[in-house]
Design a protein around this motif. Structure first.
Motif, PDB file in Angstrom:
ATOM      1  N   ASP A   1      -1.162  -7.121  -7.773  1.00 41.92           N
ATOM      2  CA  ASP A   1      -0.217  -7.485  -8.832  1.00 41.92           C
ATOM      3  C   ASP A   1       1.232  -7.212  -8.451  1.00 41.92           C
ATOM      4  O   ASP A   1       2.118  -7.237  -9.318  1.00 41.92           O
ATOM      5  CB  ASP A   1      -0.564  -6.732 -10.119  1.00 41.92           C
ATOM      6  CG  ASP A   1      -1.945  -7.102 -10.644  1.00 41.92           C
ATOM      7  OD1 ASP A   1      -2.304  -8.292 -10.544  1.00 41.92           O
ATOM      8  OD2 ASP A   1      -2.660  -6.203 -11.127  1.00 41.92           O
ATOM      9  N   ILE A   2       1.485  -6.958  -7.171  1.00 43.99           N
ATOM     10  CA  ILE A   2       2.852  -6.683  -6.727  1.00 43.99           C
ATOM     11  C   ILE A   2       3.471  -7.961  -6.175  1.00 43.99           C
ATOM     12  O   ILE A   2       2.953  -8.562  -5.236  1.00 43.99           O
ATOM     13  CB  ILE A   2       2.878  -5.573  -5.655  1.00 43.99           C
ATOM     14  CG1 ILE A   2       2.284  -4.277  -6.235  1.00 43.99           C
ATOM     15  CG2 ILE A   2       4.298  -5.333  -5.169  1.00 43.99           C
ATOM     16  CD1 ILE A   2       2.193  -3.150  -5.223  1.00 43.99           C
ATOM     17  N   ASP A   3       4.584  -8.360  -6.747  1.00 44.56           N
ATOM     18  CA  ASP A   3       5.263  -9.569  -6.291  1.00 44.56           C
ATOM     19  C   ASP A   3       5.814  -9.372  -4.883  1.00 44.56           C
ATOM     20  O   ASP A   3       6.286  -8.287  -4.530  1.00 44.56           O
ATOM     21  CB  ASP A   3       6.418  -9.923  -7.230  1.00 44.56           C
ATOM     22  CG  ASP A   3       5.937 -10.400  -8.598  1.00 44.56           C
ATOM     23  OD1 ASP A   3       4.789 -10.875  -8.680  1.00 44.56           O
ATOM     24  OD2 ASP A   3       6.704 -10.268  -9.562  1.00 44.56           O
ATOM     25  N   GLY A   4       5.763 -10.439  -4.095  1.00 42.77           N
ATOM     26  CA  GLY A   4       6.360 -10.397  -2.768  1.00 42.77           C
ATOM     27  C   GLY A   4       5.480  -9.801  -1.693  1.00 42.77           C
ATOM     28  O   GLY A   4       5.917  -9.634  -0.553  1.00 42.77           O
ATOM     29  N   ILE A   5       4.224  -9.476  -2.034  1.00 38.19           N
ATOM     30  CA  ILE A   5       3.254  -9.006  -1.037  1.00 38.19           C
ATOM     31  C   ILE A   5       2.067  -9.964  -1.080  1.00 38.19           C
ATOM     32  O   ILE A   5       1.497 -10.217  -2.143  1.00 38.19           O
ATOM     33  CB  ILE A   5       2.788  -7.566  -1.305  1.00 38.19           C
ATOM     34  CG1 ILE A   5       3.967  -6.596  -1.250  1.00 38.19           C
ATOM     35  CG2 ILE A   5       1.721  -7.154  -0.282  1.00 38.19           C
ATOM     36  CD1 ILE A   5       3.594  -5.156  -1.560  1.00 38.19           C
ATOM     37  N   TYR A   6       1.690 -10.488   0.073  1.00 40.66           N
ATOM     38  CA  TYR A   6       0.649 -11.503   0.159  1.00 40.66           C
ATOM     39  C   TYR A   6      -0.551 -10.970   0.932  1.00 40.66           C
ATOM     40  O   TYR A   6      -0.401 -10.389   2.007  1.00 40.66           O
ATOM     41  CB  TYR A   6       1.217 -12.761   0.821  1.00 40.66           C
ATOM     42  CG  TYR A   6       2.403 -13.293   0.056  1.00 40.66           C
ATOM     43  CD1 TYR A   6       2.210 -14.095  -1.061  1.00 40.66           C
ATOM     44  CD2 TYR A   6       3.699 -12.947   0.408  1.00 40.66           C
ATOM     45  CE1 TYR A   6       3.287 -14.566  -1.801  1.00 40.66           C
ATOM     46  CE2 TYR A   6       4.784 -13.409  -0.321  1.00 40.66           C
ATOM     47  CZ  TYR A   6       4.571 -14.213  -1.418  1.00 40.66           C
ATOM     48  OH  TYR A   6       5.648 -14.670  -2.157  1.00 40.66           O
ATOM     49  N   ASN A   7      -1.742 -11.169   0.372  1.00 40.75           N
ATOM     50  CA  ASN A   7      -2.980 -10.635   0.922  1.00 40.75           C
ATOM     51  C   ASN A   7      -3.653 -11.647   1.841  1.00 40.75           C
ATOM     52  O   ASN A   7      -3.718 -12.829   1.526  1.00 40.75           O
ATOM     53  CB  ASN A   7      -3.973 -10.303  -0.199  1.00 40.75           C
ATOM     54  CG  ASN A   7      -3.389  -9.395  -1.262  1.00 40.75           C
ATOM     55  OD1 ASN A   7      -2.286  -8.898  -1.127  1.00 40.75           O
ATOM     56  ND2 ASN A   7      -4.144  -9.190  -2.323  1.00 40.75           N
ATOM     57  N   VAL A   8      -4.218 -11.159   2.930  1.00 35.52           N
ATOM     58  CA  VAL A   8      -4.959 -12.020   3.845  1.00 35.52           C
ATOM     59  C   VAL A   8      -6.304 -11.365   4.163  1.00 35.52           C
ATOM     60  O   VAL A   8      -6.340 -10.251   4.678  1.00 35.52           O
ATOM     61  CB  VAL A   8      -4.182 -12.259   5.157  1.00 35.52           C
ATOM     62  CG1 VAL A   8      -4.953 -13.213   6.070  1.00 35.52           C
ATOM     63  CG2 VAL A   8      -2.792 -12.813   4.872  1.00 35.52           C
ATOM     64  N   PHE A   9      -7.383 -12.050   3.828  1.00 38.14           N
ATOM     65  CA  PHE A   9      -8.747 -11.599   4.125  1.00 38.14           C
ATOM     66  C   PHE A   9      -9.137 -12.240   5.453  1.00 38.14           C
ATOM     67  O   PHE A   9      -9.227 -13.466   5.561  1.00 38.14           O
ATOM     68  CB  PHE A   9      -9.673 -12.072   3.003  1.00 38.14           C
ATOM     69  CG  PHE A   9     -11.126 -11.725   3.140  1.00 38.14           C
ATOM     70  CD1 PHE A   9     -11.915 -12.314   4.125  1.00 38.14           C
ATOM     71  CD2 PHE A   9     -11.735 -10.837   2.261  1.00 38.14           C
ATOM     72  CE1 PHE A   9     -13.263 -12.008   4.238  1.00 38.14           C
ATOM     73  CE2 PHE A   9     -13.088 -10.537   2.354  1.00 38.14           C
ATOM     74  CZ  PHE A   9     -13.850 -11.120   3.350  1.00 38.14           C
TER      75      PHE A   9
END
Length: 267
Positions: free
Chosen positions: A96-104
């Motif tokens: 839920d933090i803006d500006g951080i993108y997750n990669v699996f």
């Protein structure tokens, strides 16, 4: 004698424009004549490495995803899988933090969350990953994670992302992979682990290996080979950990150093 050379890609082997040195093929030919193996060792996905080195698919050893999976001749030699529940916990820290993108990162494909507006990061992602799929949720992905990664387009990963994972510093491998990326793998799963596993598999000593790197995901490699080189442009703590310093990636320092090895009869 040096028999196996490992090199990171971005900031190390590739120049400031992300290109291989013009003399790369010629130097690789000299290594092959001498029976010296070359291994790209990167946080990049295997298929990204293969795109860069398609003509070397059956010659190189590919250490991808920060050492969590190693392939040769297209076949997996070994890998290290994160427990899915642990990966889910880690993702939930920043969902839920803006500006951080997750990669699996799975063995075959990397997955991005649709709701995280992945188009913002696609240019950066294309440097490292080729097989990419956009998903609504990580829960139904058929693959197991070998790495989970986090990206910020603002080049402030050291301040914005890395501290968030303090609760996992002791139980997981949390590394600052660049100014933009933080990677999380199982504890002990890193490029240095992969170097040591290959040394054991191939019957090589640390004195028969050279490694090149520029950032903290290369740290463990520095302790796994006698000929450990940080680039002149490397992150300062990595330069402290290396035994030697190579010219910068802009000066094609990996190629210059390998040519010195050949001239000195080290390989």
């Amino acid at each position: 004698m040096i028999k196996l050379i490992f090199s990171d890609m971005d900031g190390t082997l590739l120049d400031e424009n992300g290109q291989l040195p013009a003399e790369f093929d010629a130097v690789m030919g000299q290594l092959q004549e001498r029976g010296v193996q070359f291994a790209p060792a990167s946080g990049r996905q295997y298929f990204s490495l293969l795109k860069s080195f398609h003509k070397y698919e059956d010659q190189f050893i590919f250490v991808s995803d920060n050492g969590t999976i190693v392939r040769q001749h297209g076949k997996e030699l070994f890998s290290d899988i994160i427990e899915r529940d642990t990966a889910r916990e880690i993702f939930n820290l920043v969902n839920d933090i803006d500006g951080i993108y997750n990669v699996f990162c799975g063995k075959e494909t990397v997955y991005l969350l649709k709701r995280k507006n992945p188009e913002i990061q696609m240019d950066e992602l294309k440097k490292y990953f080729r097989a990419v799929e956009i998903v609504d949720s990580f829960d139904d992905i058929p693959e197991e994670p070998i790495k989970v990664s986090f990206f910020t387009p603002d080049a402030d990963a050291a301040e914005k992302i890395y501290p968030l994972f303090a609760p996992y510093y002791d139980s997981m491998q949390v590394v600052l992979a660049s100014a933009f990326w933080v990677d999380v793998t199982n504890k002990g799963a890193n490029k240095g682990m992969a170097v040591k596993a290959l040394q054991e598999r191939l019957g090589l000593k640390p004195e028969e290996c050279a490694v090149f790197g520029d950032y903290m995901n290369d740290l463990e490699m520095m302790g796994a080979a006698y000929y450990s080189y940080a680039m002149e442009n490397a992150y300062p703590p990595l330069k402290e950990a290396a035994r030697f310093i190579a010219p910068s990636n802009a000066e094609h320092g990996v190629m210059k150093t390998i040519k010195e090895f050949i001239a000195q009869g080290l390989c």
